[in-house]
Design a protein around this motif. Structure first.
Motif, short mmCIF file in Angstrom:
data_model
loop_
_atom_site.label_atom_id
_atom_site.label_comp_id
_atom_site.label_asym_id
_atom_site.label_seq_id
_atom_site.Cartn_x
_atom_site.Cartn_y
_atom_site.Cartn_z
N SER A 19 0.87 -1.18 0.00
CA SER A 19 0.00 0.00 0.00
C SER A 19 0.90 1.23 0.00
N ASN A 21 0.20 4.07 1.04
CA ASN A 21 0.06 4.74 2.34
C ASN A 21 1.01 4.14 3.37
N GLN A 38 -0.87 -2.14 -6.24
CA GLN A 38 -0.84 -2.41 -4.79
C GLN A 38 -1.44 -3.80 -4.55
N ARG A 44 -11.29 3.49 2.88
CA ARG A 44 -11.78 3.97 4.18
C ARG A 44 -12.44 2.83 4.93
N TRP A 49 -9.05 -1.62 -1.41
CA TRP A 49 -9.06 -0.79 -2.63
C TRP A 49 -8.35 -1.60 -3.71
N TYR A 57 -2.06 5.22 -7.99
CA TYR A 57 -1.98 4.98 -6.54
C TYR A 57 -0.88 5.89 -6.02
N LEU A 58 -1.26 6.89 -5.26
CA LEU A 58 -0.31 7.93 -4.87
C LEU A 58 -0.52 8.28 -3.41
N ASP A 96 -15.10 11.72 -1.72
CA ASP A 96 -15.17 10.83 -2.89
C ASP A 96 -15.30 11.70 -4.13
N ILE A 107 -10.02 8.77 -1.46
CA ILE A 107 -8.92 9.39 -0.71
C ILE A 107 -8.92 8.83 0.71
N GLY A 122 -6.36 7.27 -4.75
CA GLY A 122 -6.47 6.26 -5.80
C GLY A 122 -7.43 6.77 -6.86
C1 BTN Z 1 -11.77 5.14 -0.24
O1 BTN Z 1 -12.50 5.74 -1.02
O2 BTN Z 1 -12.20 4.23 0.48
C2 BTN Z 1 -10.32 5.55 -0.14
C3 BTN Z 1 -9.48 4.84 -1.16
C4 BTN Z 1 -8.02 5.25 -1.09
C5 BTN Z 1 -7.15 4.42 -2.00
C6 BTN Z 1 -5.75 4.96 -2.09
S1 BTN Z 1 -4.80 4.17 -3.37
C7 BTN Z 1 -3.36 4.96 -2.78
C8 BTN Z 1 -3.41 4.91 -1.27
N1 BTN Z 1 -2.89 3.66 -0.78
C9 BTN Z 1 -3.82 2.91 -0.20
O3 BTN Z 1 -3.64 1.78 0.29
N2 BTN Z 1 -5.00 3.55 -0.20
C10 BTN Z 1 -4.89 4.84 -0.84
#
Ligand code: BTN
Length: 230
Positions: A19, A21, A38, A44, A49, A57-58, A96, A107, A122
């Motif tokens: 990930s 994150n 990933q 969330r 994801w 993926y940032l 979103d 996000i 993402g």
């Molecule tokens: C959501 O809408 O539930 C949030 C999704 C967030 C996804 C991004 S992809 C890059 C970063 N790394 C992750 O593991 N999650 C976020």
């Protein structure tokens, strides 16, 4: 097109990662982690994801925001929605990113014990899940390159961070309201143990959703919003 980053992000590219994150948590302020794929992408509320090759993926590391850090949820939403302005993107509370009512980007904000904020983004650029989603998803049909999209988002994040640090949340709140979908419309909000229906009236100075229900007006700080099409 050239984007100037007054803040100077330091971008690190990875192929396969659990990930972005998680990786970002051990990087310093201003680092940006971008992965091609990933294997443990997080959404969330501990959701998965899905993260196949071709989408963005940032995760960006931002230090020093203190108590304002959670409000960057809205700044990050604006940065992504503005990067996708030509696709007609809008924002569903809290962050979103939707195109034509379907989710194109998500996000996930996380904070580390040493006070860094990780802004994980993402974007469905070439594909999106078709089943198992809480909300219907869409993608951009590959109509923007990953590097152009990342540049635009980072430039937007930079200006949102400066805005928050210089002028506080109010200008971001106003901008978010202009990009928001569902204002003055009936919505449903799913909370951990109940779902409430009402009219989405406003965003408070703390980023809460103001929901007018048949009996009273409530402020909601976390939950999943569902737009009700008229
Ligand atoms: C959501 O809408 O539930 C949030 C999704 C967030 C996804 C991004 S992809 C890059 C970063 N790394 C992750 O593991 N999650 C976020």
């Amino acid at each position: 097109m050239v984007y100037i980053y007054p803040m100077k992000w330091q971008v690190y590219h990875f192929q396969d990662i659990l990930s972005t994150n998680e990786t970002a948590k051990s990087f310093p302020d201003h680092a940006v982690i971008i992965a091609q794929r990933q294997n443990g992408g997080k959404g969330r509320y501990g959701r998965v994801w899905e993260s196949p090759v071709g989408n963005l993926y940032l995760s960006a590391v931002v230090a020093g925001l203190g108590q304002q850090a959670p409000l960057m949820a809205f700044g990050a939403g604006i940065a992504v929605a503005e990067a996708l302005a030509s696709f007609g993107a809008g924002l569903k509370w809290p962050n979103d990113v939707l195109i034509a009512g379907k989710k194109v980007a998500g996000i996930l904000l996380e904070q580390t014990e040493d006070g860094k904020l990780i802004i994980g983004i993402g974007v469905n650029v070439v594909s999106c899940p078709t089943t198992g989603m809480l909300y219907q998803a869409t993608h951009l049909n590959g109509q923007i390159t990953l590097s152009d999209l990342a540049d635009k988002i980072l430039s937007g994040l930079d200006s949102m961070i400066s805005e928050l640090q210089t002028n506080g949340f109010e200008p971001i709140r106003q901008k978010w309201m202009r990009l928001a979908v569902g204002i003055d419309q009936p919505i449903r909000v799913r909370l951990p143990h109940q779902e409430i229906g009402g009219v989405f009236r406003n965003l408070t100075p703390q980023g809460e959703l103001v929901l007018e229900t048949p009996d009273k007006t409530v402020q909601i700080s976390a939950g999943d919003v569902f737009l009700i099409k008229g």
